[in-house]
Design a protein around this motif. Sequence first.
Motif, short mmCIF file in Angstrom:
data_model
loop_
_atom_site.label_atom_id
_atom_site.label_comp_id
_atom_site.label_asym_id
_atom_site.label_seq_id
_atom_site.Cartn_x
_atom_site.Cartn_y
_atom_site.Cartn_z
N PRO A 13 0.71 -1.42 0.11
CA PRO A 13 0.06 0.03 0.08
C PRO A 13 0.83 1.47 0.18
O PRO A 13 0.49 2.20 -0.71
CB PRO A 13 -0.88 -0.06 1.31
N ASP A 14 2.00 1.45 0.67
CA ASP A 14 2.78 2.53 0.95
C ASP A 14 3.60 2.65 -0.58
O ASP A 14 3.64 3.76 -1.08
CB ASP A 14 3.89 2.22 1.96
N TYR A 61 -6.04 -7.15 -3.12
CA TYR A 61 -6.23 -7.38 -1.80
C TYR A 61 -5.33 -8.64 -1.28
O TYR A 61 -4.67 -8.68 -0.31
CB TYR A 61 -7.47 -7.67 -1.16
N ALA A 64 -1.48 -7.29 -1.28
CA ALA A 64 -1.55 -6.56 -0.27
C ALA A 64 -1.01 -7.08 1.13
O ALA A 64 -0.51 -6.58 2.26
CB ALA A 64 -2.63 -5.50 -0.23
N LEU A 92 -7.02 1.23 -1.15
CA LEU A 92 -5.83 0.75 -0.28
C LEU A 92 -6.49 1.01 1.35
O LEU A 92 -6.00 0.11 1.91
CB LEU A 92 -4.67 1.97 -0.56
N ALA A 96 -5.79 -2.09 3.70
CA ALA A 96 -5.38 -2.00 4.83
C ALA A 96 -6.08 -2.66 6.07
O ALA A 96 -5.75 -3.35 6.88
CB ALA A 96 -4.77 -0.62 5.08
N ARG A 97 -7.33 -2.61 5.63
CA ARG A 97 -8.32 -3.22 6.63
C ARG A 97 -8.29 -4.79 6.42
O ARG A 97 -8.21 -5.24 7.60
CB ARG A 97 -9.98 -2.91 6.21
N ILE A 99 -5.85 -6.39 5.87
CA ILE A 99 -4.54 -6.80 6.62
C ILE A 99 -4.68 -6.83 8.04
O ILE A 99 -4.05 -7.84 8.63
CB ILE A 99 -3.18 -5.76 6.33
N ASP A 100 -5.36 -5.84 8.55
CA ASP A 100 -5.68 -5.80 10.00
C ASP A 100 -6.41 -7.19 10.41
O ASP A 100 -6.19 -7.53 11.48
CB ASP A 100 -6.19 -4.41 10.33
#
Length: 271
Positions: A13-14, A61, A64, A92, A96-97, A99-100
């Motif tokens: 994502p970065d 996803y 990621a 993104l 990120a969601r 991944i968490d």
Amino acid sequence: MAFQGSLKELPLPDIIQLVSVSGKTGNFSLKAGTSEGEIHLLKGKIVHAEVGKLQGEEAVYEMAVWTEGDFVFVPGKSASISTIKKSNTNLLMEAARRIDEWTVLSKKIPSTRLVPVFTDQATTTSVSLTPQEWRVISKIDERRTVEELAVAIGVSPFEACKLLYGLLTSELVKLEESFSGIPIDRIGDLSSGQLEQLEANINSLSDSYLKDGAKLQELARARALSKAESEAGRPVDAVLDLIRSAEKAISSSLGPNRAKEFLGRVADFLQ
């Protein structure tokens, strides 16, 4: 000019955020272990992605979640097709969601190879279920793995894990071991030399997926226990425990699809 680096040092994502704000057109090539994928940008916007059989948002996803591997961005032409409509920001944020969420989900569902079965409590407890949870309940036959359950209800393995998580937390469902797809009977027929070679192949394969020091330390401990188990006269159990440990580490670090891929390659060793 090409832009390259390690996913361990710079998460996907970065990386995408960094390139997209510059408005560049081109494509990312990513490699983690034996898996390879691509993400295409047009004037800074993600328009297409693919990895394995996945395309579009789900492919983004999937990649990621990768915490290890390498990437290369090559400016130039973008993809000739467009499979992604979401803005980079929304895409993104969702990545990120996930991944968490996978960090949490994998603690209760370490493998999509496991089989959901009903507990005794399921027949005596009255609970309110969402329509999505009812869909899952209706397809649990105590034979399907989490992966197969996802196919049966038409969702990704990640979404199936999300739905199962609540049922597991409520103790209406539990997960049982299954090595469907891996001919474990074949392991018992192997000579000591063949077993040693199989263990070496499994270790080499899992190392190709994982580069993280903490995960490798976990595997080192698991391998030591497996060796002791084999020396104690339980070679088949030793190999299965080795597979379990490697699969769990790969799943928690790289996601359920990569763990499934790993198991498929282990099965190939036994053909």
